[in-house]
Design a protein around this motif. Sequence first.
Motif, PDB file in Angstrom:
ATOM      1  N   ILE A 144      28.429  23.269  17.122  1.00 14.63           N
ATOM      2  CA  ILE A 144      27.438  24.326  17.338  1.00 14.63           C
ATOM      3  C   ILE A 144      26.770  24.713  16.023  1.00 14.63           C
ATOM      4  O   ILE A 144      27.448  24.959  15.027  1.00 14.63           O
ATOM      5  CB  ILE A 144      28.089  25.570  17.972  1.00 14.63           C
ATOM      6  N   LYS A 146      25.329  27.486  14.251  1.00 14.31           N
ATOM      7  CA  LYS A 146      25.427  28.927  14.476  1.00 14.31           C
ATOM      8  C   LYS A 146      24.931  29.722  13.274  1.00 14.31           C
ATOM      9  O   LYS A 146      25.277  29.430  12.140  1.00 14.31           O
ATOM     10  CB  LYS A 146      26.884  29.311  14.762  1.00 14.31           C
ATOM     11  N   PRO A 165      24.105  22.263  20.141  1.00  7.32           N
ATOM     12  CA  PRO A 165      23.365  23.467  20.553  1.00  7.32           C
ATOM     13  C   PRO A 165      23.259  24.466  19.406  1.00  7.32           C
ATOM     14  O   PRO A 165      24.109  24.510  18.511  1.00  7.32           O
ATOM     15  CB  PRO A 165      24.235  24.021  21.692  1.00  7.32           C
ATOM     16  N   GLN A 167      22.899  28.480  18.191  1.00  6.16           N
ATOM     17  CA  GLN A 167      23.304  29.802  18.664  1.00  6.16           C
ATOM     18  C   GLN A 167      22.970  30.867  17.635  1.00  6.16           C
ATOM     19  O   GLN A 167      23.291  30.727  16.458  1.00  6.16           O
ATOM     20  CB  GLN A 167      24.805  29.821  18.956  1.00  6.16           C
ATOM     21  N   GLN A 169      23.916  34.640  16.862  1.00  8.30           N
ATOM     22  CA  GLN A 169      24.853  35.702  17.186  1.00  8.30           C
ATOM     23  C   GLN A 169      24.240  37.059  16.853  1.00  8.30           C
ATOM     24  O   GLN A 169      23.673  37.243  15.784  1.00  8.30           O
ATOM     25  CB  GLN A 169      26.161  35.513  16.408  1.00  8.30           C
ATOM     26  N   ALA A 175      24.726  36.799  22.328  1.00  7.52           N
ATOM     27  CA  ALA A 175      24.408  35.527  21.696  1.00  7.52           C
ATOM     28  C   ALA A 175      23.273  34.861  22.447  1.00  7.52           C
ATOM     29  O   ALA A 175      23.206  34.930  23.680  1.00  7.52           O
ATOM     30  CB  ALA A 175      25.634  34.613  21.670  1.00  7.52           C
ATOM     31  N   LYS A 177      21.629  31.191  23.081  1.00  9.45           N
ATOM     32  CA  LYS A 177      21.990  29.784  22.935  1.00  9.45           C
ATOM     33  C   LYS A 177      20.848  28.885  23.409  1.00  9.45           C
ATOM     34  O   LYS A 177      20.292  29.096  24.479  1.00  9.45           O
ATOM     35  CB  LYS A 177      23.262  29.490  23.726  1.00  9.45           C
ATOM     36  N   VAL A 203      16.171  29.284  26.948  1.00  8.00           N
ATOM     37  CA  VAL A 203      17.311  29.853  26.226  1.00  8.00           C
ATOM     38  C   VAL A 203      18.206  30.595  27.213  1.00  8.00           C
ATOM     39  O   VAL A 203      17.757  31.047  28.261  1.00  8.00           O
ATOM     40  CB  VAL A 203      16.879  30.827  25.096  1.00  8.00           C
ATOM     41  N   GLN A 206      23.702  35.484  26.404  1.00 10.44           N
ATOM     42  CA  GLN A 206      25.063  35.709  26.883  1.00 10.44           C
ATOM     43  C   GLN A 206      25.704  36.904  26.181  1.00 10.44           C
ATOM     44  O   GLN A 206      25.361  37.232  25.046  1.00 10.44           O
ATOM     45  CB  GLN A 206      25.923  34.467  26.649  1.00 10.44           C
ATOM     46  N   THR A 211      26.750  35.272  31.332  1.00  9.79           N
ATOM     47  CA  THR A 211      25.347  34.944  31.104  1.00  9.79           C
ATOM     48  C   THR A 211      24.466  36.047  31.681  1.00  9.79           C
ATOM     49  O   THR A 211      24.488  36.309  32.881  1.00  9.79           O
ATOM     50  CB  THR A 211      24.981  33.592  31.763  1.00  9.79           C
TER      51      THR A 211
END
Length: 315
Positions: A144, A146, A165, A167, A169, A175, A177, A203, A206, A211
Amino acid sequence: MREEKAKQLLQKYLHGEANATEIKQVEEWYGGLDRDRDKISQERKNALRDKMLGNIQSAISEKASKRHSGLNSYLFKIAAAVLMITSIGLLYWKLDNQPIAPSSQIVTTTLAGEHKKIILADGSEIIMEPSSKISYPSKFEGKIRKIVLTEGEAFFTIAHDEQHPFQVQLDADLAVKVLGTSFRIKAYQASQNVEVLVATGKVAVQQKEKTLGVLTKNQSLLYSKQTQQSSRIAAKKNTSVAITFQGSSLHEVTQQLAYVYNIKIILNDKTLIPLKTTATFNSTQNPEEILDILCRLHHIRYSTIEKNTVFKIHK
């Protein structure tokens, strides 16, 4: 000496690229190592020694098949390098009693009225708005990609990578994603709301494992930190984003367009896959217009299988 600078110097030393001044720095660092090491517990020394030993063994294995005449010199450099790395690790451990991160984190902030552009290691681009703060790694590692938006607002244009992917935060365990798209996030700590607006692609927003919503082009989600509820809101205006191809194959082009517009493009003819494209389009253009230009460029055709959703490129 900062950790990153020390690592760069070490690499130059190992590859024989260091000048006289840099070599002296390494040797001086090595000379002062014992003085620093005495201040650290034996348990910590043993842990670091075991870790460094593994690195030595790997390095020696890589070089074993190369010329034997330089082996002694090489092993000396490796030994000095290990001691140097250990010294760096001990120094940072003394400062915060935390292990060294595998990839250093970069923190970037903007002042009131200031904007900044950040280019990440994967080619992704971030435009930071005023009074914002972002933390990201100098190099992405693991599955990831991130980063953390600690404060403020930013517009993200993410390089497409299905295997890794991306992400972002946020506060309140939120988050965002994605695989590769462009979107805006507003997440000021003084505000009761967090807003995510998608310009292209798709996108998922979450909160922990839940989700809150999957958004596509020109869709927006508003999350209330006070009520902990989310709602979709209509985008106030379309965000214009450049879609650029630099010598990309037709396969790469169709993949990116499919993701940007949330459509399906069928390219079954393998002879068309390597066709190269260098062009810049705009996300305000509809996909039919872009496909028409691409096909004219390569003297091929496209047909619509399902209106606005599925297209096929052929000779």
